[in-house]
Motif scaffolding. Structure first.
Motif, mmCIF file in Angstrom:
data_model
loop_
_atom_site.group_PDB
_atom_site.id
_atom_site.type_symbol
_atom_site.label_atom_id
_atom_site.label_comp_id
_atom_site.label_asym_id
_atom_site.label_seq_id
_atom_site.Cartn_x
_atom_site.Cartn_y
_atom_site.Cartn_z
ATOM 1 N N THR A 277 42.512 39.260 34.013
ATOM 2 C CA THR A 277 43.217 38.084 33.493
ATOM 3 C C THR A 277 42.716 36.809 34.159
ATOM 4 O OG1 THR A 277 45.167 39.427 32.996
ATOM 5 C CG2 THR A 277 45.501 37.051 33.163
ATOM 6 N N VAL A 278 42.465 36.861 35.463
ATOM 7 C CA VAL A 278 41.922 35.684 36.173
ATOM 8 C C VAL A 278 40.545 35.330 35.618
ATOM 9 C CG1 VAL A 278 41.080 34.842 38.408
ATOM 10 C CG2 VAL A 278 43.287 36.008 38.269
ATOM 11 N N LEU A 279 39.737 36.337 35.301
ATOM 12 C CA LEU A 279 38.423 36.037 34.720
ATOM 13 C C LEU A 279 38.544 35.298 33.391
ATOM 14 C CD1 LEU A 279 36.427 39.310 35.491
ATOM 15 C CD2 LEU A 279 36.059 37.038 36.486
ATOM 16 N N VAL A 280 39.608 35.586 32.636
ATOM 17 C CA VAL A 280 39.834 34.895 31.358
ATOM 18 C C VAL A 280 40.422 33.508 31.595
ATOM 19 C CG1 VAL A 280 41.194 34.883 29.217
ATOM 20 C CG2 VAL A 280 40.156 37.002 30.009
ATOM 21 N N ALA A 281 41.498 33.447 32.374
ATOM 22 C CA ALA A 281 42.296 32.225 32.484
ATOM 23 C C ALA A 281 41.766 31.238 33.510
ATOM 24 C CB ALA A 281 43.742 32.587 32.828
ATOM 25 N N ALA A 282 41.098 31.712 34.541
ATOM 26 C CA ALA A 282 40.629 30.830 35.618
ATOM 27 C C ALA A 282 39.230 31.261 36.050
ATOM 28 C CB ALA A 282 41.608 30.870 36.785
ATOM 29 N N PRO A 283 38.239 31.087 35.189
ATOM 30 C CA PRO A 283 36.890 31.573 35.503
ATOM 31 C C PRO A 283 36.275 30.926 36.742
ATOM 32 C CG PRO A 283 36.873 30.210 33.521
ATOM 33 C CD PRO A 283 38.300 30.423 33.892
ATOM 34 N N GLY A 284 36.839 29.823 37.207
ATOM 35 C CA GLY A 284 36.340 29.179 38.411
ATOM 36 C C GLY A 284 36.831 29.826 39.688
ATOM 37 N N LEU A 285 37.592 30.917 39.570
ATOM 38 C CA LEU A 285 38.124 31.621 40.743
ATOM 39 C C LEU A 285 37.584 33.049 40.828
ATOM 40 C CD1 LEU A 285 41.858 30.464 40.460
ATOM 41 C CD2 LEU A 285 40.077 29.555 41.989
ATOM 42 N N PRO A 286 36.263 33.201 40.881
ATOM 43 C CA PRO A 286 35.718 34.559 40.895
ATOM 44 C C PRO A 286 36.092 35.355 42.146
ATOM 45 C CG PRO A 286 33.976 32.978 41.313
ATOM 46 C CD PRO A 286 35.198 32.192 40.918
ATOM 47 N N VAL A 287 36.310 34.684 43.266
ATOM 48 C CA VAL A 287 36.698 35.412 44.484
ATOM 49 C C VAL A 287 38.078 36.040 44.301
ATOM 50 C CG1 VAL A 287 37.253 35.176 46.939
ATOM 51 C CG2 VAL A 287 35.242 34.027 46.009
ATOM 52 N N VAL A 288 38.996 35.310 43.682
ATOM 53 C CA VAL A 288 40.337 35.852 43.420
ATOM 54 C C VAL A 288 40.233 37.033 42.462
ATOM 55 C CG1 VAL A 288 42.615 35.357 42.428
ATOM 56 C CG2 VAL A 288 41.479 33.649 43.878
ATOM 57 N N ALA A 289 39.471 36.860 41.392
ATOM 58 C CA ALA A 289 39.318 37.937 40.402
ATOM 59 C C ALA A 289 38.700 39.175 41.045
ATOM 60 C CB ALA A 289 38.460 37.464 39.235
ATOM 61 N N CYS A 290 37.646 38.996 41.817
ATOM 62 C CA CYS A 290 36.968 40.141 42.434
ATOM 63 C C CYS A 290 37.829 40.793 43.505
ATOM 64 C CB CYS A 290 35.624 39.712 43.002
ATOM 65 S SG CYS A 290 34.413 39.318 41.717
ATOM 66 N N THR A 291 38.658 40.008 44.192
ATOM 67 C CA THR A 291 39.574 40.574 45.182
ATOM 68 C C THR A 291 40.599 41.458 44.487
ATOM 69 O OG1 THR A 291 39.284 38.678 46.661
ATOM 70 C CG2 THR A 291 41.260 40.035 46.992
ATOM 71 N N LEU A 292 41.192 40.962 43.425
ATOM 72 C CA LEU A 292 42.177 41.760 42.676
ATOM 73 C C LEU A 292 41.543 43.015 42.087
ATOM 74 C CD1 LEU A 292 44.093 38.881 40.853
ATOM 75 C CD2 LEU A 292 44.933 40.281 42.758
ATOM 76 N N LEU A 293 40.376 42.855 41.469
ATOM 77 C CA LEU A 293 39.683 43.999 40.875
ATOM 78 C C LEU A 293 39.322 45.038 41.939
ATOM 79 C CD1 LEU A 293 37.289 42.149 38.393
ATOM 80 C CD2 LEU A 293 39.174 43.678 37.773
ATOM 81 N N GLY A 294 38.848 44.579 43.080
ATOM 82 C CA GLY A 294 38.465 45.499 44.140
ATOM 83 C C GLY A 294 39.639 46.213 44.769
ATOM 84 N N LEU A 295 40.698 45.470 45.078
ATOM 85 C CA LEU A 295 41.889 46.096 45.670
ATOM 86 C C LEU A 295 42.481 47.141 44.730
ATOM 87 C CD1 LEU A 295 43.697 43.021 47.278
ATOM 88 C CD2 LEU A 295 42.586 44.917 48.484
ATOM 89 N N GLY A 296 42.660 46.753 43.481
ATOM 90 C CA GLY A 296 43.247 47.676 42.512
ATOM 91 C C GLY A 296 42.328 48.823 42.154
ATOM 92 N N GLY A 297 41.056 48.525 41.975
ATOM 93 C CA GLY A 297 40.106 49.558 41.586
ATOM 94 C C GLY A 297 39.896 50.620 42.653
ATOM 95 N N GLY A 298 39.767 50.190 43.894
ATOM 96 C CA GLY A 298 39.595 51.157 44.985
ATOM 97 C C GLY A 298 40.806 52.057 45.131
ATOM 98 N N ALA A 299 41.988 51.465 45.069
ATOM 99 C CA ALA A 299 43.224 52.250 45.169
ATOM 100 C C ALA A 299 43.367 53.192 43.981
ATOM 101 C CB ALA A 299 44.425 51.313 45.259
#
Length: 178
Positions: free
Chosen positions: A73-95
């Motif tokens: 959702t961050v990649l869609v709504a706030a593409p200027g925040l890739p660190v936030v998007a990748c942090t969420l994706l990584g935390l959730g994906g690893g778990a």
């Protein structure tokens, strides 16, 4: 298993292209993919320590998938925040990966059932996952945008949360144990 793997393989295949299309330099996009994988590795390493002794993992599984949905959702709504998007994706994906693999043994009543459950979950799961990058690429080519493909991944993240909530119940699947 299939939906969490689909989210992972799709991110690995397309994340740099998505970020570049949304204004990130190719060098930064490559580093964001690396960062995503480091966060995912950290998450997958720490989750067993945080959930040790807890047999009911419904909310942990659902929460991990909601993080993935949030990252897309961050990649869609706030593409200027890739660190936030990748942090969420990584935390959730690893778990999500650790939980999906753990459930294959925790939810079985015997070693034989664990092998059967793992075989089914991984066979079907990776078949579903393999389609993800291809279908996302087709959807991007048809729409000439990443918005709809990313929104679809976010919706799949919510579906994964529902599936994870069910799989996280403290119960066995298969034949009743006597």
């Amino acid at each position: 298993m299939g939906l969490q793997s689909l989210a992972f393989y799709t991110a690995v295949a397309w994340l740099p292209s998505i970020l570049i299309d949304r204004g990130t330099s190719s060098t930064t996009a490559g580093w964001m993919l690396f960062y995503y994988q480091v966060v995912s590795l950290a998450s997958s390493s720490l989750l067993p320590l945080l959930t040790r002794g807890r047999h009911d993992q419904r909310w942990t599984a659902a929460g991990a998938s909601v993080l993935v949905a949030g990252g897309y959702t961050v990649l869609v709504a706030a593409p200027g925040l890739p660190v936030v998007a990748c942090t969420l994706l990584g935390l959730g994906g690893g778990a999500s990966l650790v939980l999906a693999l753990t459930f294959q043994s925790q939810r079985a009543g015997s070693p034989g059932e664990a092998a059967a459950l793992a075989g089914m979950a991984q066979s079907i799961g990776y078949l579903v996952a393999a389609a993800g990058p291809l279908l996302l690429g087709i959807l991007h080519d048809v729409t000439h945008s990443w918005t709809l493909p990313l929104a679809a991944l976010a919706v799949l993240g919510v579906a994964t949360a529902a599936a994870g909530h069910g799989a996280g119940q403290d119960r066995h699947v298969g034949r009743p144990v006597n």
